[in-house]
Write a protein that holds these residues in place. Structure first.
Motif, PDB file in Angstrom:
ATOM      1  N   UNK A 194       0.823  -1.208   0.000  1.00 20.76           N
ATOM      2  CA  UNK A 194       0.000   0.000   0.000  1.00 20.76           C
ATOM      3  C   UNK A 194       0.859   1.261   0.000  1.00 20.76           C
ATOM      4  N   UNK A 195       1.877   1.294   0.854  1.00 18.53           N
ATOM      5  CA  UNK A 195       2.713   2.487   0.962  1.00 18.53           C
ATOM      6  C   UNK A 195       3.466   2.766  -0.335  1.00 18.53           C
ATOM      7  N   UNK A 196       4.051   1.721  -0.920  1.00 22.02           N
ATOM      8  CA  UNK A 196       4.821   1.958  -2.146  1.00 22.02           C
ATOM      9  C   UNK A 196       3.918   2.278  -3.324  1.00 22.02           C
ATOM     10  N   UNK A 197       2.779   1.589  -3.441  1.00 25.71           N
ATOM     11  CA  UNK A 197       1.867   1.873  -4.550  1.00 25.71           C
ATOM     12  C   UNK A 197       1.375   3.316  -4.493  1.00 25.71           C
ATOM     13  N   UNK A 198       1.027   3.787  -3.306  1.00 24.11           N
ATOM     14  CA  UNK A 198       0.558   5.169  -3.180  1.00 24.11           C
ATOM     15  C   UNK A 198       1.669   6.154  -3.531  1.00 24.11           C
ATOM     16  N   UNK A 199       2.879   5.921  -3.030  1.00 26.10           N
ATOM     17  CA  UNK A 199       3.987   6.838  -3.302  1.00 26.10           C
ATOM     18  C   UNK A 199       4.303   6.901  -4.794  1.00 26.10           C
ATOM     19  N   UNK A 200       4.328   5.760  -5.454  1.00 26.36           N
ATOM     20  CA  UNK A 200       4.634   5.724  -6.886  1.00 26.36           C
ATOM     21  C   UNK A 200       3.550   6.432  -7.687  1.00 26.36           C
ATOM     22  N   UNK A 201       2.292   6.186  -7.339  1.00 27.72           N
ATOM     23  CA  UNK A 201       1.204   6.785  -8.106  1.00 27.72           C
ATOM     24  C   UNK A 201       1.118   8.292  -7.902  1.00 27.72           C
ATOM     25  N   UNK A 202       1.410   8.769  -6.697  1.00 24.52           N
ATOM     26  CA  UNK A 202       1.422  10.217  -6.470  1.00 24.52           C
ATOM     27  C   UNK A 202       2.542  10.862  -7.262  1.00 24.52           C
ATOM     28  N   UNK A 203       3.713  10.220  -7.289  1.00 26.56           N
ATOM     29  CA  UNK A 203       4.836  10.785  -8.041  1.00 26.56           C
ATOM     30  C   UNK A 203       4.542  10.818  -9.536  1.00 26.56           C
ATOM     31  N   UNK A 231      -5.818   0.658   5.527  1.00 23.90           N
ATOM     32  CA  UNK A 231      -6.682   1.848   5.523  1.00 23.90           C
ATOM     33  C   UNK A 231      -6.047   2.989   6.310  1.00 23.90           C
ATOM     34  N   UNK A 232      -5.462   2.672   7.458  1.00 24.30           N
ATOM     35  CA  UNK A 232      -4.812   3.706   8.256  1.00 24.30           C
ATOM     36  C   UNK A 232      -3.619   4.308   7.520  1.00 24.30           C
ATOM     37  N   UNK A 233      -2.814   3.449   6.886  1.00 27.56           N
ATOM     38  CA  UNK A 233      -1.653   3.945   6.141  1.00 27.56           C
ATOM     39  C   UNK A 233      -2.087   4.895   5.034  1.00 27.56           C
TER      40      UNK A 233
END
Length: 259
Positions: A147-156, A240-242
């Motif tokens: 979850x953390x890496x997918x979100x970071x990559x997609x935001x970038x 969900x919290x992350x």
């Protein structure tokens, strides 16, 4: 019942470790590379598990809540280290977000499962609390990292789309809503696939261990169903919290995307 359990001596472990040596030899023979990493990982596994085994014997004999909490804290710190090593693109305040999500998500689910479902008494009974918490935290690590890496990559990669949505009047939550959804789905894939294959493709470790120790198969099945429900709940809550804490760190107080 446990008296019927077949014991493994050092010679038996040596025979089993021969399979690792054989694998490393085959890899080296074919010239694929990675045999050294395999051997290092296997040796690390042996040392870590033996150390944990002797440590847990002492904790089980002591049966003191402070000792149990200390073990759980060490497990949490190592979980953070493993997640940090897996995630290349890290969100802002990465370790703070991960620590809070694991503590709340895994902590609440572990407490509910041990006290409410299993009925462990006292609550710090190490023979139940430590292994159950280990299974819940260990499986939640995968979802947290995904979850953390997918979100970071997609935001970038999606900065332009996010900023365009903000310019059109969308809130930060609305601007990243599709990213949150896809990140959550990715984080839940391992747990979902494990549940779908369980019992038909593979017999899970907890159930197998209980059966080997003499537990009736149907009792082992009930425990396995319960722990898988707990693991899935912990993965979902932690993820969900992350996501819902983490995405806020990408925006300023006036709702602009940070550079």
């Amino acid at each position: 019942m446990t008296d019927d359990l077949l014991q493994l001596n050092l010679a038996d472990l040596g025979l089993a470790y021969g399979l690792v040596l054989l694998s490393a030899a085959l890899i080296r023979w074919q010239g694929y590379g990675g045999s050294g990493g395999l051997l290092r990982a296997s040796l690390r596994m042996v040392v870590q598990l033996l150390a944990v085994g002797y440590l847990l014997e002492g904790v089980f004999a002591l049966r003191h809540p402070l000792a149990v909490v200390a073990i759980l804290a060490v497990m949490g710190l190592f979980a953070l280290q493993v997640i940090g090593s897996r995630v290349q693109d890290k969100m802002p305040y990465f370790y703070r977000v991960m620590a809070g999500a694991l503590l709340v998500g895994c902590g609440l689910v572990t407490w509910f499962f041990c006290v409410g479902v299993v009925g462990v008494e006292p609550w710090y009974e190490p023979r139940y609390l430590i292994p159950l918490a280990g299974m819940i935290v260990g499986n939640s690590m995968n979802g947290a990292a995904l979850a953390a890496e997918r979100l970071a990559v997609q935001v970038r990669r999606g900065r332009t789309e996010i900023e365009a949505a903000l310019c059109l009047g969308a809130s930060p939550r609305q601007a990243v809503a599709p990213l949150l959804g896809s990140s959550f789905k990715a984080a839940m894939i391992p747990a979902t696939n494990t549940m779908a294959a369980m019992g038909i493709v593979a017999l899970p470790g907890m159930m197998t261990g209980q059966i080997l120790s003499g537990t009736a198969p149907i009792v082992a099945v009930r425990y396995q169903i319960a722990i898988m429900c707990a693991i899935t709940g912990a993965v979902a809550l932690t993820t969900l919290l992350i996501l819902h804490i983490g995405y806020r760190n990408y925006f300023t107080a006036d709702q602009r995307l940070k550079s």
